[in-house]
Design an enzyme around this catalytic site. Structure first.
Site, PDB file in Angstrom:
ATOM      1  N   THR A  12       0.952  -1.032   0.007  1.00 32.64           N
ATOM      2  CA  THR A  12       0.390   0.379   0.489  1.00 32.64           C
ATOM      3  C   THR A  12       1.446   1.453  -0.264  1.00 32.64           C
ATOM      4  OG1 THR A  12      -1.722  -1.417   1.452  1.00 32.64           O
ATOM      5  CG2 THR A  12      -1.549   1.217   2.042  1.00 32.64           C
ATOM      6  N   SER A  53       1.781  -7.247  -1.534  1.00 32.44           N
ATOM      7  CA  SER A  53       2.334  -8.232  -0.152  1.00 32.44           C
ATOM      8  C   SER A  53       1.040  -9.594   0.102  1.00 32.44           C
ATOM      9  CB  SER A  53       2.499  -8.269   0.894  1.00 32.44           C
ATOM     10  OG  SER A  53       1.273  -8.283   2.302  1.00 32.44           O
ATOM     11  N   THR A  86       0.918  -4.111   3.927  1.00 34.71           N
ATOM     12  CA  THR A  86       1.027  -5.392   5.403  1.00 34.71           C
ATOM     13  C   THR A  86       0.733  -6.421   5.009  1.00 34.71           C
ATOM     14  OG1 THR A  86      -0.940  -3.410   5.161  1.00 34.71           O
ATOM     15  CG2 THR A  86       1.101  -3.001   6.309  1.00 34.71           C
ATOM     16  N   ASP A  87      -0.193  -7.097   4.257  1.00 33.31           N
ATOM     17  CA  ASP A  87      -0.514  -8.677   4.729  1.00 33.31           C
ATOM     18  C   ASP A  87      -0.035  -9.490   4.965  1.00 33.31           C
ATOM     19  OD1 ASP A  87      -3.218  -7.322   3.511  1.00 33.31           O
ATOM     20  OD2 ASP A  87      -3.513  -7.660   1.833  1.00 33.31           O
TER      21      ASP A  87
END
Length: 335
Positions: A12, A53, A86-87
């Protein structure tokens, strides 16, 4: 000047609008240009990849691991910041930490809001990550997000959208980043780092299976038949399932599959308390309990053990070493 290398992988923090949604597109230089670089820090950018990610593979993560090693081979480098989606940031951070054998820090950060958002959190997170990378030593791999410094081990994404996205539900943060700099509160406990794994294909398949009401061994058995060399069972409570699943684990272990048990409960360790398919029986069937590691990082622990050896007994030793189990031998030292 302290030279910090930023390894850009997407996420992101590097995402722009694509017409129907956001996707990682920006290069690392564009991301760095949004942040205030701390005084006394010089930045060099490595554009490694640009992916959301959720699309990351083991091959991507091993490429990142090798790139970190290559960057740190330069003694003029003071530290590394990895910008990451962040995933799956918690998984990449933990894999890096398991193999990180250098006092210089590797700091992962990202954003919950895209690159050009007027209220974006990426610029502050990147500034704080750069400052942390230039300020600390001997803390392993860290996650810096929303003014907080976290150890890689145990830190997971706890918010889908809010900017305070990461925490260790079963432990405390390592430090904080504020107007007066980086304040460290504790030193993370880490096992002896593992050697750099081979990236030779085929890479081991490691699957995650969730337990729930009415669950049976179907998906666990399917993972075995699909060629999984490791399986993580996300159990209920303190690590509990059913007698049928316990039997399936026994059969999987007999076939050389490395099985680990975590829990779907957000906080606390798995523990051998219950029988009739509980953790007592799962451990007796050959599964390894993963303490406070949750599913994503438990899978990384199993993956690292599978990469460390092809021998089933040595893989169990490696997994117990990664988990910090008291008395566990270092990989390759089984009598």
């Amino acid at each position: 000047m302290e030279q910090i290398v930023v390894i850009s992988t997407g996420g992101t923090i590097a995402s722009r609008w694509q017409g129907s949604g956001f996707a990682a597109e920006a290069r690392g230089g564009d991301v760095v240009a949004t942040a205030v670089v701390p005084e006394g820090v010089s930045v060099r950018v490595v554009d490694l990849m640009s992916v959301n990610s959720a699309r990351l593979t083991t091959a991507h993560q091993l490429t990142l691991l090798r790139t970190v090693r290559e960057v740190l081979a330069d003694p003029s480098v003071g530290g590394i910041v990895v910008t990451h989606g962040t995933d799956t940031l918690e998984e990449s951070a933990f894999l890096l930490d398991l193999h990180h054998d250098d006092p210089r820090p590797v700091v992962l950060t990202g954003a919950q809001r895209p690159l050009e958002a007027p209220d974006g959190d990426g610029p502050r997170n990147l500034h704080d990550a750069l400052l942390t990378a230039a300020s600390v030593r001997d803390l392993g791999v860290l996650v810096v997000f929303d003014g907080q410094v976290h150890a890689a081990r145990g830190t997971v994404k706890v918010q889908t959208l809010a900017t305070d996205a990461f925490a260790d539900p079963s432990g405390s943060r390592v430090g904080d980043v504020g107007a007066d700099g980086v304040r460290i509160h504790r030193r993370p406990e880490r096992p002896t780092p593992l050697p750099l794994p081979s990236a030779a294909p085929p890479l081991p398949r490691v699957d995650i299976v969730m337990h729930h009401c009415d669950a049976d061994p179907l998906f666990l058995n399917a993972a075995v038949e699909a060629g999984a060399q490791g399986i993580v069972l996300v159990a209920t409570g303190a690590g509990n399932a059913t007698p049928e699943i316990s039997t399936a684990i026994h059969e999987a272990v007999a076939r050389g599959v490395l099985v680990a048990v975590t829990t779907r409960v957000p906080t606390g360790p798995v523990a051998e308390i219950y029988t009739h398919g509980g953790a007592v029986d799962l451990a007796a069937s050959g599964a390894v309990l993963t303490g406070t590691l949750r599913a994503g990082q438990a899978r990384i622990a199993v993956l690292a053990a599978a990469l460390a050896s092809t021998d089933p007994a040595e893989r169990v030793d490696a997994l117990r070493h990664v988990l910090g189990t008291p008395g566990a031998p270092a990989p390759g030292t089984r009598a």
